[in-house]
Design a protein around this motif. Structure first.
Motif, PDB file in Angstrom:
ATOM      1  N   UNK A 260       0.822  -1.175   0.046  1.00 10.94           N
ATOM      2  CA  UNK A 260      -0.030  -0.051  -0.042  1.00 10.94           C
ATOM      3  C   UNK A 260       0.738   1.240  -0.023  1.00 10.94           C
ATOM      4  N   UNK A 261       0.600   2.251  -0.844  1.00 12.99           N
ATOM      5  CA  UNK A 261       1.177   3.558  -0.817  1.00 12.99           C
ATOM      6  C   UNK A 261       0.281   4.679  -0.063  1.00 12.99           C
ATOM      7  N   UNK A 262       0.733   5.135   0.716  1.00 17.63           N
ATOM      8  CA  UNK A 262       0.013   6.179   1.640  1.00 17.63           C
ATOM      9  C   UNK A 262      -0.608   5.529   2.804  1.00 17.63           C
ATOM     10  N   UNK A 263      -1.114   6.310   3.759  1.00 15.82           N
ATOM     11  CA  UNK A 263      -1.844   5.704   4.874  1.00 15.82           C
ATOM     12  C   UNK A 263      -2.931   6.619   5.220  1.00 15.82           C
ATOM     13  N   UNK A 264      -3.395   7.412   4.496  1.00 16.93           N
ATOM     14  CA  UNK A 264      -4.688   8.263   4.624  1.00 16.93           C
ATOM     15  C   UNK A 264      -5.965   7.571   4.109  1.00 16.93           C
ATOM     16  N   UNK A 265      -6.799   8.530   3.908  1.00 17.04           N
ATOM     17  CA  UNK A 265      -8.232   8.035   3.341  1.00 17.04           C
ATOM     18  C   UNK A 265      -8.154   7.313   1.973  1.00 17.04           C
ATOM     19  N   UNK A 266      -7.209   7.819   1.214  1.00 14.52           N
ATOM     20  CA  UNK A 266      -7.227   7.496  -0.250  1.00 14.52           C
ATOM     21  C   UNK A 266      -5.765   6.761  -0.492  1.00 14.52           C
ATOM     22  N   UNK A 267      -5.719   5.770  -0.832  1.00 16.79           N
ATOM     23  CA  UNK A 267      -4.407   4.774  -0.916  1.00 16.79           C
ATOM     24  C   UNK A 267      -4.135   4.018  -2.476  1.00 16.79           C
ATOM     25  N   UNK A 268      -2.817   3.910  -2.783  1.00 20.01           N
ATOM     26  CA  UNK A 268      -2.718   3.212  -4.009  1.00 20.01           C
ATOM     27  C   UNK A 268      -2.198   2.041  -3.452  1.00 20.01           C
ATOM     28  N   UNK A 269      -2.947   0.834  -4.108  1.00 20.29           N
ATOM     29  CA  UNK A 269      -2.698  -0.625  -3.434  1.00 20.29           C
ATOM     30  C   UNK A 269      -2.243  -1.663  -4.779  1.00 20.29           C
ATOM     31  N   UNK A 270      -0.999  -2.368  -4.567  1.00 21.14           N
ATOM     32  CA  UNK A 270      -0.891  -3.089  -5.444  1.00 21.14           C
ATOM     33  C   UNK A 270      -1.138  -4.718  -5.145  1.00 21.14           C
ATOM     34  N   UNK A 271      -2.069  -5.396  -5.920  1.00 20.99           N
ATOM     35  CA  UNK A 271      -2.497  -6.806  -5.330  1.00 20.99           C
ATOM     36  C   UNK A 271      -2.274  -7.402  -6.508  1.00 20.99           C
ATOM     37  N   UNK A 272      -1.832  -8.685  -6.060  1.00 22.74           N
ATOM     38  CA  UNK A 272      -1.754 -10.007  -7.028  1.00 22.74           C
ATOM     39  C   UNK A 272      -3.006 -10.769  -7.262  1.00 22.74           C
ATOM     40  N   UNK A 273      -3.487 -10.512  -8.463  1.00 25.80           N
ATOM     41  CA  UNK A 273      -4.941 -11.190  -8.853  1.00 25.80           C
ATOM     42  C   UNK A 273      -4.800 -12.733  -9.455  1.00 25.80           C
ATOM     43  N   UNK A 274      -5.303 -13.832  -8.829  1.00 28.64           N
ATOM     44  CA  UNK A 274      -5.198 -15.135  -9.309  1.00 28.64           C
ATOM     45  C   UNK A 274      -6.480 -15.652  -9.842  1.00 28.64           C
ATOM     46  N   UNK A 275      -6.590 -15.772 -11.208  1.00 25.62           N
ATOM     47  CA  UNK A 275      -7.756 -15.982 -11.889  1.00 25.62           C
ATOM     48  C   UNK A 275      -7.406 -17.092 -13.001  1.00 25.62           C
TER      49      UNK A 275
END
Length: 203
Positions: A132-147
């Protein structure tokens, strides 16, 4: 009967046959204990030259499970537990989802969806927070999606309000080796891009 009318009537009959054929043997959704205010929805958009004859669809993860790891939440749900076109969700999504979808059509859509996603071989979807980038109310999140047995990294925006987090991300089926569902040479199809919307509640 004009040629145009004949083609239109033939197309409608063919579409109905495909949808109804999908109803047979479709497994029932698997329910999971609901967490108040927690949900994951997928918006599926109609496509093809005859798109006006089809519907946009909304899917609800019927067994959404969330683990709260150090990096952030890990989401899992089974494809065979997806609930297709719940009337209350369609009504809430406005005019683009306003068309009525009866029980037979929902069952057919669900059967075709599970086949297109090869759910028998790859039954589960997982979304794992990496950073996660940032710690406020709006954050950028990198996730790994497995499908569909494949994993891809993706960034998206998450809004955080106390113990609640909500966001949405665009997922392309083709990025995971999935051929979007289509019939009659693509006259009626679904779009490659899906919108995944979620709201999570941390215990």
């Amino acid at each position: 009967m004009s040629t145009l009318s004949f083609v239109r009537r033939t197309l409608l009959i063919a579409v109905a046959a495909v949808v109804l054929a999908g109803c047979a043997g479709a497994p029932a959704p698997v329910a999971a204990p609901a967490v108040q205010g927690q949900a994951l929805h997928v918006l599926v958009f109609r496509g093809g030259a005859a798109a006006r004859l089809g519907h946009n669809h909304v899917l609800r993860a019927g067994d959404l499970r969330v683990e709260w790891a150090a990096a952030g939440p890990v989401l899992r749900f089974r494809l065979d537990a997806l609930v297709v076109d719940p009337p209350e969700l369609r009504a809430a999504l406005g005019v683009d989802f306003a068309s009525a979808v009866d029980a037979d059509a929902r069952a057919g859509t669900r059967a075709n969806l599970l086949k297109a996603l090869d759910a028998a071989t790859h039954p589960e979807v997982a979304v794992r927070t990496l950073q996660q980038v940032g710690d406020g109310a709006r954050r950028a999140v990198e996730a790994e999606i497995t499908l569909h047995g494949q994993s891809r990294r993706q960034w998206f925006v998450v809004d955080v309000d106390g113990r609640r987090a909500s966001g949405q991300v665009v997922v392309r089926q083709s990025d995971f080796g999935i051929q979007p569902f289509a019939v009659m040479g693509g006259l009626l199809a679904v779009q490659d891009a899906l919108v995944v919307q979620f709201e999570l509640v941390q215990p």
